[in-house]
Design a protein around this motif. Structure first.
Motif, short mmCIF file in Angstrom:
data_model
loop_
_atom_site.label_atom_id
_atom_site.label_comp_id
_atom_site.label_asym_id
_atom_site.label_seq_id
_atom_site.Cartn_x
_atom_site.Cartn_y
_atom_site.Cartn_z
N ASN A 153 1.09 -1.14 0.20
CA ASN A 153 0.14 0.46 0.16
C ASN A 153 0.95 0.96 -0.25
O ASN A 153 1.37 1.92 1.18
N THR A 175 0.91 4.57 0.08
CA THR A 175 1.37 5.38 0.89
C THR A 175 2.15 5.84 1.94
O THR A 175 1.12 6.75 2.94
N GLU A 206 7.22 2.71 1.17
CA GLU A 206 6.44 2.49 0.02
C GLU A 206 6.10 4.04 -0.04
O GLU A 206 4.38 4.14 0.49
N PHE A 220 -4.21 -1.05 2.23
CA PHE A 220 -3.30 -2.13 3.42
C PHE A 220 -4.31 -3.20 3.87
O PHE A 220 -3.46 -4.53 4.27
N SER A 255 4.91 -3.93 3.18
CA SER A 255 4.39 -2.70 3.54
C SER A 255 4.09 -2.37 4.47
O SER A 255 3.59 -1.80 5.20
N MET A 257 4.70 -3.67 7.33
CA MET A 257 3.83 -5.13 8.14
C MET A 257 4.27 -5.36 8.98
O MET A 257 5.45 -5.67 8.76
N THR A 258 4.09 -4.87 10.07
CA THR A 258 3.90 -5.22 11.35
C THR A 258 3.25 -6.45 11.73
O THR A 258 2.41 -7.22 11.56
N ARG A 279 -2.23 -12.11 13.04
CA ARG A 279 -1.94 -11.61 11.89
C ARG A 279 -1.67 -13.33 11.72
O ARG A 279 -1.68 -13.71 10.12
N GLN A 329 -4.91 4.67 10.17
CA GLN A 329 -4.80 3.95 8.68
C GLN A 329 -5.36 3.11 9.23
O GLN A 329 -5.35 1.94 9.94
N GLY A 357 -7.18 -0.75 9.29
CA GLY A 357 -6.26 -2.44 9.35
C GLY A 357 -5.16 -1.90 9.71
O GLY A 357 -4.48 -3.02 9.89
N THR A 358 -4.07 -0.95 10.21
CA THR A 358 -2.86 -1.07 10.85
C THR A 358 -3.30 -1.44 12.58
O THR A 358 -4.22 -1.12 12.81
N THR A 359 -2.05 -1.32 12.99
CA THR A 359 -1.38 -1.45 14.11
C THR A 359 -2.07 -0.45 15.40
O THR A 359 -2.98 -0.82 16.51
N ASP A 409 2.90 4.68 12.42
CA ASP A 409 4.27 4.89 12.64
C ASP A 409 5.51 5.70 12.67
O ASP A 409 5.16 6.54 11.85
N GLU A 423 7.26 -2.21 17.46
CA GLU A 423 7.49 -3.79 16.62
C GLU A 423 7.71 -3.40 15.80
O GLU A 423 9.37 -3.15 15.28
N TYR A 437 8.40 -4.98 11.67
CA TYR A 437 8.30 -5.42 10.56
C TYR A 437 8.71 -6.77 9.66
O TYR A 437 10.18 -7.14 9.93
N1 ARG Z 1 3.04 -0.90 11.24
C1 ARG Z 1 1.96 -1.17 10.74
C2 ARG Z 1 0.30 -2.01 10.91
O1 ARG Z 1 1.53 -3.32 10.06
C3 ARG Z 1 1.55 0.37 9.41
C4 ARG Z 1 1.41 -0.78 8.30
C5 ARG Z 1 0.72 0.52 6.78
N2 ARG Z 1 1.21 0.27 5.83
C6 ARG Z 1 1.65 0.60 4.49
N3 ARG Z 1 2.23 0.70 3.36
N4 ARG Z 1 0.31 1.76 4.79
O2 ARG Z 1 -0.25 -2.47 10.85
#
Ligand code: ARG
Length: 251
Positions: free
Chosen positions: A39, A41, A46, A79, A96, A98-99, A104, A144, A146-148, A186, A210, A212
């Motif tokens: 994702n 943004t 990324e 995301f 992404s 991603m934590t 998950r 955002q 769906g994020t942690t 983050d 956290e 990634y």
């Molecule tokens: N690290 C956080 C998570 O895994 C946010 C990640 C959002 N990443 C993104 N590319 N928008 O939930």
């Protein structure tokens, strides 16, 4: 005549489904394309620059693909659709920022970790919120979806305190417009957002730490092993560090 039309339609349908079958097999690992969902943004991991998707994750993914002798293909998606898409083999992997979380891990596997992050709080300069202790169920918190960050905020202050946005960028725009009181996100993207929007700052207090990692479908152990082996080499030979240093300047 009618019959002929019908058979033509049939041929067309068959041709189309053959085409569809080919294009979906493109997503499979064995034909040399490594499909990564992200994702874009989330600078510096990324983001879109001109018409290109760039960032730390993109460069590490390219280095991994090189090692595997594969061609990287990037899918820029929401995301909160990445994990389901990876679990259902729509994408080979998700990378992404991603934590790794226990929740998950119920639906996908994670590679070894490649970065450490912190959840931080962005506020407008001069905000009454001076530390994490000033947050309450009456604070309007932007995240955002769906994020942690979204998860922790809802856990700690309740769903009603949390406003979900499609992207971190949208959450920050809402903060600038005074529609929310703070944004939990983050640390590195937070720095990038604060740099590109005047009148915002990051609170000194951190929220959560956290790690990634890359997510891969359960059962796709072959790819998981290959990705981990590639990551290990790229960490050992300094490639990961040099990619990170290109985008993040140490404080
Ligand atoms: N690290 C956080 C998570 O895994 C946010 C990640 C959002 N990443 C993104 N590319 N928008 O939930």
């Amino acid at each position: 005549m009618k019959k002929k039309l019908l058979s033509m339609a049939l041929v067309a349908t068959m041709a189309f489904s053959m085409f569809a079958a080919c294009s979906s097999s493109e997503k499979k690992e064995d034909d040399n394309t490594l499909v990564m969902a992200t994702n874009a943004t989330f600078p510096p991991y990324e983001y879109v620059e001109g018409s290109e998707i760039v960032g730390i994750d993109v460069e590490i993914a390219n280095a991994i693909a090189d090692k595997l002798g594969m061609e990287l293909q990037i899918e820029n998606v929401e995301f909160d659709s990445i994990i389901a898409g990876v679990a259902s083999d729509k994408y080979d992997m998700g990378m992404s920022g991603m934590t790794v979380t226990e929740e998950r891990k119920q639906s996908i596997n994670f590679s070894d970790t490649y970065a450490t992050a912190k959840q931080v709080i962005i506020v407008p300069e001069g905000s009454a919120i001076q530390s994490v202790d000033d947050l309450s169920e009456n604070t309007m918190i932007g995240v955002q979806q769906g994020t942690t960050g979204a998860l922790y905020a809802a856990d700690d202050y309740g769903e009603t305190a949390v406003t979900n946005f499609k992207s971190g960028t949208d959450a920050v725009q809402a903060l600038v417009a005074g529609k929310v009181d703070c944004v939990i996100i983050d640390n590195e993207p937070a720095k990038a957002y604060v740099e590109s929007n005047s009148g915002l700052k990051i609170l000194d207090t951190e929220y959560v730490t956290e790690e990634y990692a890359i997510c891969i479908a359960k059962g796709n152990d072959e790819l998981l092993e290959k990705v981990n082996a590639a990551l290990k080499e790229l960490k050992a030979d300094g490639t990961v560090d040099s990619i990170v240093n290109k985008y993040i300047t140490a404080e």
